[in-house]
Write an enzyme that holds these catalytic residues in place. Structure first.
Site, short mmCIF file in Angstrom:
data_model
loop_
_atom_site.label_atom_id
_atom_site.label_comp_id
_atom_site.label_asym_id
_atom_site.label_seq_id
_atom_site.Cartn_x
_atom_site.Cartn_y
_atom_site.Cartn_z
CG LEU A 40 -2.30 -0.44 1.18
CD1 LEU A 40 -3.02 -0.36 2.60
CD2 LEU A 40 -3.21 0.13 0.06
CG ASP A 41 0.68 4.11 -3.12
OD1 ASP A 41 1.56 3.27 -3.57
OD2 ASP A 41 -0.51 4.68 -3.65
CE LYS A 42 6.44 7.87 4.66
NZ LYS A 42 7.88 8.35 4.59
CB SER A 54 -2.67 4.01 0.61
OG SER A 54 -2.81 5.04 -0.68
#
Length: 250
Positions: free
Chosen positions: A108-110, A112
């Site tokens: 998961l993106d930082k 998100s």
């Protein structure tokens, strides 16, 4: 080595062999029928059961059980990076600080938050991440301006991202600035790139489901063990996963 803690003291021989990672349960049935398996020095038969103190050999070699598999659901906060690199500040492994070695399934993106799975079962990781297997991931996304019908239609139909067109997908408007989307792809920063293409900026992104596993009420920054039913369904859902190229991580 002991049986897995979730197993009873007496289990079927084919399950005992397959749970060690030696082969699948179907393959175990074949080698049992071929007379290649012994229990305490005697040739095993189909339907035999074994206990914790029984000695099982295949072709004269002992079956060795690995450490029990761990499956965690974690509600990742914004700011935590999905990496096992200790040199990276706020990496997910140090944040969770689980007492045994685990690794994250996908990313998961930082920026998100939401559901991510962690495990020490490398086979499950590969199967979940296979691009051709179309495992669903569900998100709630908040954007910076009012969502229009044209936006929803375009998101559903496919958007040019990273030299490809995203697959058609489920998208539903939840409020003026929030929508729900279900993906079976995992292109790098896919949802953000899709929104940017249409002139929108993502303000918040939360993953709420991976396949059948839901975030539900798990608090941000907390983790839980998957229950037995979730683990069983996860294994069943990935049993026939295609051996295709790994997808790019989100």
């Amino acid at each position: 080595m002991p049986l897995h803690p979730e197993d009873s003291q007496n289990i079927s021989l084919n399950k005992y062999i397959s749970s060690s990672g030696y082969c699948s349960r179907r393959a175990a049935d074949k080698i049992i029928k071929a007379g290649r398996v012994t229990i305490n020095g005697k040739t095993a038969q189909s339907g035999n059961r074994v206990g914790i103190d029984d000695k099982v050999l295949v072709d004269g070699n002992p079956i060795v059980h690995k450490e029990p598999y761990i499956y965690l659901a974690f509600n990742k906060p914004v700011g935590i990076t999905c990496t096992a690199e200790k040199s990276v500040k706020d990496n997910i492994i140090d944040f969770i600080n689980y007492p045994r070695r685990i690794f994250h399934v996908g990313r998961l993106d930082k920026d998100s938050e939401g559901l991510i799975l962690l495990t020490n079962d490398g086979e499950i990781v590969n199967k979940v991440l296979r691009a051709g297997n179309k495992h669903e991931k569900e998100y709630i996304v908040r954007v910076n301006k009012k969502i229009t019908d044209d936006f929803i239609k375009a998101m559903r139909s496919g958007i040019p991202v990273l030299d490809t067109i995203t697959n058609k997908c489920f998208v539903k408007k939840e409020s003026n600035h929030e929508f729900r989307i279900i993906l079976t792809q995992g292109l790098n920063r896919q949802i953000r790139r899709m929104c940017e293409y249409l002139g929108y900026k993502v303000k918040a992104l939360q993953r709420i489901r991976i396949m059948h596993i839901k975030l539900d009420t798990l608090p941000v920054g907390k983790w839980r063990h998957l229950n037995k039913a979730e683990v069983t369904k996860l294994k069943n859902s990935t049993e026939h996963s295609k051996k295709t190229t790994l997808q790019k991580q989100k």
